[in-house]
Design an enzyme around this catalytic site. Sequence first.
Site, mmCIF file in Angstrom:
data_model
loop_
_atom_site.group_PDB
_atom_site.id
_atom_site.type_symbol
_atom_site.label_atom_id
_atom_site.label_comp_id
_atom_site.label_asym_id
_atom_site.label_seq_id
_atom_site.Cartn_x
_atom_site.Cartn_y
_atom_site.Cartn_z
ATOM 1 N N SER A 8 0.875 -1.171 0.000
ATOM 2 C CA SER A 8 0.000 0.000 0.000
ATOM 3 C C SER A 8 0.912 1.221 0.000
ATOM 4 C CB SER A 8 -0.946 -0.022 1.203
ATOM 5 O OG SER A 8 -0.235 -0.258 2.393
ATOM 6 N N ALA A 44 -1.461 16.272 8.933
ATOM 7 C CA ALA A 44 -0.006 16.296 9.009
ATOM 8 C C ALA A 44 0.511 17.383 8.072
ATOM 9 C CB ALA A 44 0.558 14.942 8.608
ATOM 10 N N GLY A 100 -3.720 11.655 16.062
ATOM 11 C CA GLY A 100 -3.167 12.869 15.462
ATOM 12 C C GLY A 100 -2.326 13.643 16.454
ATOM 13 N N ASP A 101 -1.703 14.678 15.966
ATOM 14 C CA ASP A 101 -0.863 15.550 16.789
ATOM 15 C C ASP A 101 -1.277 16.984 16.535
ATOM 16 O OD1 ASP A 101 0.998 13.724 17.986
ATOM 17 O OD2 ASP A 101 1.821 13.434 15.978
ATOM 18 N N PHE A 209 12.175 14.201 10.841
ATOM 19 C CA PHE A 209 11.007 13.309 11.013
ATOM 20 C C PHE A 209 11.256 12.326 12.157
ATOM 21 C CE2 PHE A 209 9.331 13.241 6.320
ATOM 22 C CZ PHE A 209 8.966 14.561 6.453
ATOM 23 N N HIS A 259 3.842 -1.022 3.632
ATOM 24 C CA HIS A 259 3.134 0.250 3.421
ATOM 25 C C HIS A 259 4.210 1.318 3.222
ATOM 26 C CE1 HIS A 259 -0.126 3.251 3.977
ATOM 27 N NE2 HIS A 259 0.772 3.951 4.655
#
Length: 277
Positions: A8, A44, A100-101, A209, A259
């Site tokens: 994916s 994001a 989420g953030d 990241f 993924h």
Amino acid sequence: MSSASSISLEFFPPRDIAAQEKLVRSAKQLLALHPSYVSVTFGAGGSTRSGTAATVSLMQNLGCEAAPHLSCIGSSRAVLTEILDAYHAAGIRRIVALRGDTPSGMGADAGELRYASELVRFIREHSGDWFHIEVAAYPEMHPQALTAPEDLDHFATKVKAGANSAITQYFFNADAYFDFVNRAQAKGISIPIVPGIMPITNHSQLVRFSTMCGAEIPRWIRLRLAEFGDDRASIRAFGVDVITHLCQRLLDQGAPGLHFYTLNNADSVLAIHRGLS
Ligand code: FAD
């Protein structure tokens, strides 16, 4: 790559027309790999709800199953209901459900639902079994978790709430992934846990990241990347080599698929895929 293994692909909503054209070019190249679905991030990097929905629709028009990411942080049940109903009406059958953030690092206090497990429960209550629900997993522990066993307990709660499968945060150490899968299975978790794969293309971006998401860059990789300096071609060639080996080992030892975090670029993912047997 064996046809038994599925892949994916993850994309993010483009910010302008030029970025959208690039995304479409990349997606068309990558669709030749016959991904089982593509996913589109939400929130994001400042992307919006409409950006995610528009990109999902773009991907559907390119002929693939598209799964929006949906995060609950800062959201109300009413807004989530609206989003779920719109996705249902658009024929979407798969969602990546996340906490989420917040950009300011407000933690889990904002919004009516605090954790991804509550979002999964909410989706099941509201939409029944309509959506296949993916959740996030962290082989190297979520950066805000206090201990690895607690983090695994929280993962188990998401699965019990109704998740069908999981995608991991990226990692460069295959042992961390297999250890996590073994610990999850020992707790009775049997859903597929698909490794999330981050191509290495840019040294400073990767460090940024990884610091944010708690992924460890092994010392030897950091040293090699530092050695290449601004030589992007060498970084890319090294990255393809390292990640191809990682993917091959993951597949050989039983990972259910891969993924790819494409970052809307096709080249590295195509090269990695070509190198897999
Ligand atoms: P949770 O599963 O809710 O976990 C968050 C933290 O809370 C963990 O430390 C967990 O241990 C803890 N926790 C959970 N339940 C409890 C509880 N009951 N009590 C106490 N602590 C608890 N972010 C975006 O903004 N947009 C995206 O599109 C996006 N896509 C992603 C895709 C993948 C595959 C992955 C791995 C991450 C993605 N993220 C995205 C990042 C994600 O939102 C962050 O990692 C976020 O900090 C945690 O989300 P989660 O769904 O894993 O949260």
